[in-house]
Design a protein around this motif. Structure first.
Motif, PDB file in Angstrom:
ATOM      1  N   SER A 168     -26.644 -73.899 -36.340  1.00 36.98           N
ATOM      2  CA  SER A 168     -27.591 -74.133 -37.438  1.00 36.98           C
ATOM      3  C   SER A 168     -28.258 -75.479 -37.228  1.00 36.98           C
ATOM      4  O   SER A 168     -27.643 -76.420 -36.731  1.00 36.98           O
ATOM      5  CB  SER A 168     -26.886 -74.087 -38.797  1.00 36.98           C
ATOM      6  OG  SER A 168     -25.935 -75.135 -38.899  1.00 36.98           O
ATOM      7  N   THR A 169     -29.535 -75.559 -37.589  1.00 42.64           N
ATOM      8  CA  THR A 169     -30.288 -76.812 -37.502  1.00 42.64           C
ATOM      9  C   THR A 169     -30.957 -77.083 -38.840  1.00 42.64           C
ATOM     10  O   THR A 169     -31.208 -76.160 -39.618  1.00 42.64           O
ATOM     11  CB  THR A 169     -31.346 -76.743 -36.384  1.00 42.64           C
ATOM     12  OG1 THR A 169     -32.167 -75.576 -36.585  1.00 42.64           O
ATOM     13  CG2 THR A 169     -30.696 -76.647 -35.017  1.00 42.64           C
ATOM     14  N   SER A 170     -31.277 -78.347 -39.047  1.00 43.35           N
ATOM     15  CA  SER A 170     -31.802 -78.745 -40.360  1.00 43.35           C
ATOM     16  C   SER A 170     -33.237 -78.279 -40.578  1.00 43.35           C
ATOM     17  O   SER A 170     -33.632 -77.953 -41.700  1.00 43.35           O
ATOM     18  CB  SER A 170     -31.720 -80.271 -40.504  1.00 43.35           C
ATOM     19  OG  SER A 170     -32.384 -80.905 -39.425  1.00 43.35           O
ATOM     20  N   LYS A 171     -34.045 -78.255 -39.526  1.00 43.61           N
ATOM     21  CA  LYS A 171     -35.444 -77.837 -39.670  1.00 43.61           C
ATOM     22  C   LYS A 171     -35.929 -77.227 -38.367  1.00 43.61           C
ATOM     23  O   LYS A 171     -35.394 -77.501 -37.287  1.00 43.61           O
ATOM     24  CB  LYS A 171     -36.327 -79.016 -40.068  1.00 43.61           C
ATOM     25  CG  LYS A 171     -36.235 -80.204 -39.128  1.00 43.61           C
ATOM     26  CD  LYS A 171     -37.075 -81.356 -39.642  1.00 43.61           C
ATOM     27  CE  LYS A 171     -36.973 -82.564 -38.704  1.00 43.61           C
ATOM     28  NZ  LYS A 171     -37.795 -83.699 -39.205  1.00 43.61           N
ATOM     29  N   PRO A 172     -36.970 -76.400 -38.444  1.00 44.29           N
ATOM     30  CA  PRO A 172     -37.468 -75.741 -37.219  1.00 44.29           C
ATOM     31  C   PRO A 172     -38.183 -76.716 -36.301  1.00 44.29           C
ATOM     32  O   PRO A 172     -38.608 -77.805 -36.709  1.00 44.29           O
ATOM     33  CB  PRO A 172     -38.418 -74.671 -37.769  1.00 44.29           C
ATOM     34  CG  PRO A 172     -38.843 -75.183 -39.103  1.00 44.29           C
ATOM     35  CD  PRO A 172     -37.674 -75.957 -39.654  1.00 44.29           C
ATOM     36  N   LEU A 173     -38.345 -76.307 -35.055  1.00 43.54           N
ATOM     37  CA  LEU A 173     -39.097 -77.070 -34.063  1.00 43.54           C
ATOM     38  C   LEU A 173     -40.519 -76.522 -34.006  1.00 43.54           C
ATOM     39  O   LEU A 173     -40.728 -75.309 -34.038  1.00 43.54           O
ATOM     40  CB  LEU A 173     -38.425 -76.960 -32.690  1.00 43.54           C
ATOM     41  CG  LEU A 173     -36.994 -77.501 -32.604  1.00 43.54           C
ATOM     42  CD1 LEU A 173     -36.409 -77.201 -31.228  1.00 43.54           C
ATOM     43  CD2 LEU A 173     -36.957 -78.997 -32.885  1.00 43.54           C
ATOM     44  N   PHE A 174     -41.494 -77.437 -33.905  1.00 40.53           N
ATOM     45  CA  PHE A 174     -42.903 -77.053 -33.968  1.00 40.53           C
ATOM     46  C   PHE A 174     -43.631 -77.431 -32.683  1.00 40.53           C
ATOM     47  O   PHE A 174     -43.269 -78.393 -31.992  1.00 40.53           O
ATOM     48  CB  PHE A 174     -43.608 -77.749 -35.142  1.00 40.53           C
ATOM     49  CG  PHE A 174     -43.180 -77.274 -36.498  1.00 40.53           C
ATOM     50  CD1 PHE A 174     -43.806 -76.195 -37.101  1.00 40.53           C
ATOM     51  CD2 PHE A 174     -42.157 -77.921 -37.170  1.00 40.53           C
ATOM     52  CE1 PHE A 174     -43.413 -75.758 -38.359  1.00 40.53           C
ATOM     53  CE2 PHE A 174     -41.756 -77.493 -38.420  1.00 40.53           C
ATOM     54  CZ  PHE A 174     -42.387 -76.412 -39.018  1.00 40.53           C
ATOM     55  N   ASP A 175     -44.670 -76.664 -32.400  1.00 38.53           N
ATOM     56  CA  ASP A 175     -45.700 -77.063 -31.442  1.00 38.53           C
ATOM     57  C   ASP A 175     -47.030 -76.787 -32.121  1.00 38.53           C
ATOM     58  O   ASP A 175     -47.583 -75.678 -32.022  1.00 38.53           O
ATOM     59  CB  ASP A 175     -45.590 -76.298 -30.125  1.00 38.53           C
ATOM     60  CG  ASP A 175     -46.507 -76.881 -29.053  1.00 38.53           C
ATOM     61  OD1 ASP A 175     -47.523 -77.492 -29.420  1.00 38.53           O
ATOM     62  OD2 ASP A 175     -46.200 -76.740 -27.858  1.00 38.53           O
ATOM     63  N   PRO A 176     -47.556 -77.775 -32.844  1.00 33.93           N
ATOM     64  CA  PRO A 176     -48.775 -77.543 -33.639  1.00 33.93           C
ATOM     65  C   PRO A 176     -49.993 -77.193 -32.786  1.00 33.93           C
ATOM     66  O   PRO A 176     -50.921 -76.550 -33.289  1.00 33.93           O
ATOM     67  CB  PRO A 176     -48.969 -78.872 -34.376  1.00 33.93           C
ATOM     68  CG  PRO A 176     -48.207 -79.883 -33.570  1.00 33.93           C
ATOM     69  CD  PRO A 176     -47.063 -79.154 -32.965  1.00 33.93           C
ATOM     70  N   SER A 177     -50.003 -77.590 -31.523  1.00 30.79           N
ATOM     71  CA  SER A 177     -51.167 -77.304 -30.666  1.00 30.79           C
ATOM     72  C   SER A 177     -51.362 -75.812 -30.466  1.00 30.79           C
ATOM     73  O   SER A 177     -52.490 -75.353 -30.229  1.00 30.79           O
ATOM     74  CB  SER A 177     -50.996 -77.979 -29.304  1.00 30.79           C
ATOM     75  OG  SER A 177     -50.880 -79.380 -29.435  1.00 30.79           O
ATOM     76  N   TYR A 178     -50.283 -75.049 -30.561  1.00 32.35           N
ATOM     77  CA  TYR A 178     -50.374 -73.610 -30.351  1.00 32.35           C
ATOM     78  C   TYR A 178     -49.908 -72.817 -31.571  1.00 32.35           C
ATOM     79  O   TYR A 178     -49.714 -71.607 -31.482  1.00 32.35           O
ATOM     80  CB  TYR A 178     -49.556 -73.212 -29.119  1.00 32.35           C
ATOM     81  CG  TYR A 178     -50.093 -73.818 -27.853  1.00 32.35           C
ATOM     82  CD1 TYR A 178     -51.068 -73.173 -27.114  1.00 32.35           C
ATOM     83  CD2 TYR A 178     -49.655 -75.074 -27.424  1.00 32.35           C
ATOM     84  CE1 TYR A 178     -51.584 -73.736 -25.950  1.00 32.35           C
ATOM     85  CE2 TYR A 178     -50.163 -75.646 -26.261  1.00 32.35           C
ATOM     86  CZ  TYR A 178     -51.130 -74.981 -25.533  1.00 32.35           C
ATOM     87  OH  TYR A 178     -51.640 -75.556 -24.400  1.00 32.35           O
ATOM     88  N   GLY A 179     -49.729 -73.506 -32.697  1.00 34.77           N
ATOM     89  CA  GLY A 179     -49.362 -72.828 -33.932  1.00 34.77           C
ATOM     90  C   GLY A 179     -48.038 -72.103 -33.846  1.00 34.77           C
ATOM     91  O   GLY A 179     -47.896 -70.984 -34.358  1.00 34.77           O
ATOM     92  N   LEU A 180     -47.053 -72.738 -33.220  1.00 35.44           N
ATOM     93  CA  LEU A 180     -45.777 -72.077 -32.964  1.00 35.44           C
ATOM     94  C   LEU A 180     -44.635 -72.868 -33.575  1.00 35.44           C
ATOM     95  O   LEU A 180     -44.602 -74.101 -33.509  1.00 35.44           O
ATOM     96  CB  LEU A 180     -45.591 -71.941 -31.445  1.00 35.44           C
ATOM     97  CG  LEU A 180     -44.373 -71.210 -30.912  1.00 35.44           C
ATOM     98  CD1 LEU A 180     -44.747 -70.472 -29.631  1.00 35.44           C
ATOM     99  CD2 LEU A 180     -43.256 -72.207 -30.599  1.00 35.44           C
ATOM    100  N   SER A 181     -43.678 -72.172 -34.182  1.00 40.20           N
ATOM    101  CA  SER A 181     -42.476 -72.806 -34.708  1.00 40.20           C
ATOM    102  C   SER A 181     -41.299 -71.851 -34.549  1.00 40.20           C
ATOM    103  O   SER A 181     -41.468 -70.630 -34.560  1.00 40.20           O
ATOM    104  CB  SER A 181     -42.655 -73.181 -36.184  1.00 40.20           C
ATOM    105  OG  SER A 181     -42.720 -72.013 -36.984  1.00 40.20           O
ATOM    106  N   ILE A 182     -40.111 -72.447 -34.382  1.00 39.91           N
ATOM    107  CA  ILE A 182     -38.906 -71.639 -34.199  1.00 39.91           C
ATOM    108  C   ILE A 182     -37.693 -72.426 -34.660  1.00 39.91           C
ATOM    109  O   ILE A 182     -37.624 -73.647 -34.489  1.00 39.91           O
ATOM    110  CB  ILE A 182     -38.741 -71.217 -32.714  1.00 39.91           C
ATOM    111  CG1 ILE A 182     -37.539 -70.284 -32.558  1.00 39.91           C
ATOM    112  CG2 ILE A 182     -38.623 -72.440 -31.821  1.00 39.91           C
ATOM    113  CD1 ILE A 182     -37.410 -69.705 -31.160  1.00 39.91           C
ATOM    114  N   GLN A 183     -36.743 -71.747 -35.272  1.00 41.51           N
ATOM    115  CA  GLN A 183     -35.497 -72.364 -35.705  1.00 41.51           C
ATOM    116  C   GLN A 183     -34.517 -72.266 -34.534  1.00 41.51           C
ATOM    117  O   GLN A 183     -33.814 -71.271 -34.366  1.00 41.51           O
ATOM    118  CB  GLN A 183     -34.947 -71.648 -36.940  1.00 41.51           C
ATOM    119  CG  GLN A 183     -33.866 -72.417 -37.689  1.00 41.51           C
ATOM    120  CD  GLN A 183     -34.447 -73.435 -38.649  1.00 41.51           C
ATOM    121  OE1 GLN A 183     -35.571 -73.270 -39.118  1.00 41.51           O
ATOM    122  NE2 GLN A 183     -33.694 -74.493 -38.939  1.00 41.51           N
ATOM    123  N   ALA A 184     -34.490 -73.314 -33.720  1.00 37.68           N
ATOM    124  CA  ALA A 184     -33.646 -73.313 -32.529  1.00 37.68           C
ATOM    125  C   ALA A 184     -33.224 -74.730 -32.189  1.00 37.68           C
ATOM    126  O   ALA A 184     -33.785 -75.702 -32.716  1.00 37.68           O
ATOM    127  CB  ALA A 184     -34.370 -72.683 -31.352  1.00 37.68           C
TER     128      ALA A 184
END
Length: 399
Positions: free
Chosen positions: A95-111
């Motif tokens: 489990s992680t506290s918040k998702p990881l983002f890549d705003p340049s490509y509009g992508l996020s994932i809980q990993a």
């Protein structure tokens, strides 16, 4: 001398270089330099073999110590003060506290980790060389061929034999990177950086459910393309893919969170390295739900594989060192074809026998302080290659 192919693309050419055949003194000088390198390689083999045995035995003792001390946790959601400072075993979902983002490509994932991999379409040079003797000279014929490929590193076309027509950009407009979640937990326990580093089973992220983030970016299959025509890319075009490791939340496209098994020291709600009395460190993480016995069995197997790999590397280093140090005997007779071949075979056999004997003897010395009986057996076994080699030498005729 260069000879270009007749094809219109001219993606291939041959270059021939020649140099005078080295004389005896020059070959002898080169052999002397090789002897020095061989001596360094030979001495390095002793260090590698000796330290490897100590490391292997220390690791094995540490694993046995850990197996006798580890405490399986009844629950990963409650922290017991009774286990403070002890080696504990637990298994559960990440489990992680918040998702990881890549705003340049509009992508996020809980990993736990998100990796952006950028590749550029570039020219790549391949060369195939062969040497031959002609008119008293050593000639080298090198065939250079060029192809366009996707590469994640910038290929420096300035080093090409023929840069004209095969020039690559000097940098990528978009960079690769790996984002790591700052807080990773299993239940109520926070994983140390060393444990997080072990979460490296990357899987490619499907982009089928995403839209094109910008007008100049096209999504095709599981790639984002910076290209006018992804089906026919040009040199300098980019494509971007994403990989993740340690899914830490239920995802409608990827499934449920990944489970891991951890063995480490408990300090409050932290899981940190455990230092054994043997001088090793236990900080273990495996994917899946494994029992204590399964984890330590895997660790023993990993230790055994590493030990044998380093033994093989040590033997090879010793063999190469001995071969380089004895190369001078080959150089002294290399103008006699038949004698040269016999000496070459003899030197190789000598290097194999001596490297094997000295490797076994070094390993036995490494075991002397831990397993004396096995050390004695290996020391006796080290004599066998020399005895076998001597038995093949024909006895001298009696006078």
């Amino acid at each position: 001398f260069q000879q270009f192919s007749d094809t219109s693309s001219r993606k291939e050419h041959v270059k021939i270089t020649s140099e005078p055949k080295p004389g005896f003194l020059e070959r002898l000088s080169e052999t002397s330099g090789g002897m020095l390198i061989g001596l360094v390689t030979f001495l390095l083999a002793f260090y590698l073999l000796f330290t490897n045995e100590g490391r292997a035995l220390r690791t094995a003792k540490s694993l046995d110590e850990g197996l006798s001390l580890v405490v399986p946790l009844d629950s990963i959601h409650s922290i017991s003060q009774q286990n403070e400072g002890r080696l504990v075993h637990l298994a559960g979902a990440l489990s992680t506290s918040k998702p990881l983002f890549d705003p340049s490509y509009g992508l996020s994932i809980q990993a736990v980790k998100l990796k952006r991999n950028v590749e550029m379409y570039q020219w790549v040079e391949y060369e195939d060389s062969k040497e031959y003797e002609e008119d008293g000279e050593i000639k080298t014929e090198t065939k250079y061929s060029y192809n366009t490929e996707w590469k994640s590193e910038v290929v420096n076309s300035r080093n090409f034999d023929r840069e004209i027509g095969h020039k690559n950009p000097s940098a990528m407009a978009v960079e690769s990177f790996t984002a790591v979640s700052p807080n990773v937990q299993v239940g109520s326990f926070v994983l140390s950086k060393g444990l997080v580093d072990k979460i490296d089973d990357f899987k490619q992220l499907s982009l089928s459910h995403l839209e094109d983030p910008h007008a100049d970016i096209t999504r095709r299959e599981d790639y984002f393309y910076h290209s006018d025509n992804p089906r026919r890319p040009e040199v300098g075009d980019l494509r971007v893919s994403f990989f993740y490791a340690g899914l830490s939340g239920d995802d409608p496209h990827l499934g449920s969170a990944d489970k891991v098994t951890v063995i480490a020291r408990q300090r409050g709600d932290q899981l940190i390295p455990y230092h054994t009395k043997s001088g090793d460190v236990l900080e273990i993480l495996y994917p899946g739900d494994l029992s204590v016995e399964e984890v330590f069995q895997k660790e023993h197997e990993s230790n055994t594989m590493k030990t044998w790999a380093l033994r093989a590397a040590g033997w090879l280093s010793m063999f190469v060192g001995i071969s380089l140090m004895t190369r001078i005997f080959y150089t002294l007779v290399d103008w006699f074809p038949v004698v040269r071949d016999l000496v070459n075979v003899g030197l190789k056999a000598f290097a194999v026998c001596v490297a094997t004997s000295l490797s076994l003897l070094t390993i036995s010395v490494g075991w002397l302080f831990y397993r004396p009986l096995w050390a004695l057996l290996l020391a006796l076994l080290s004599i066998v290659p020399i005895v076998v080699a001597r038995s093949r030498v024909p006895p001298k005729k009696q006078q």
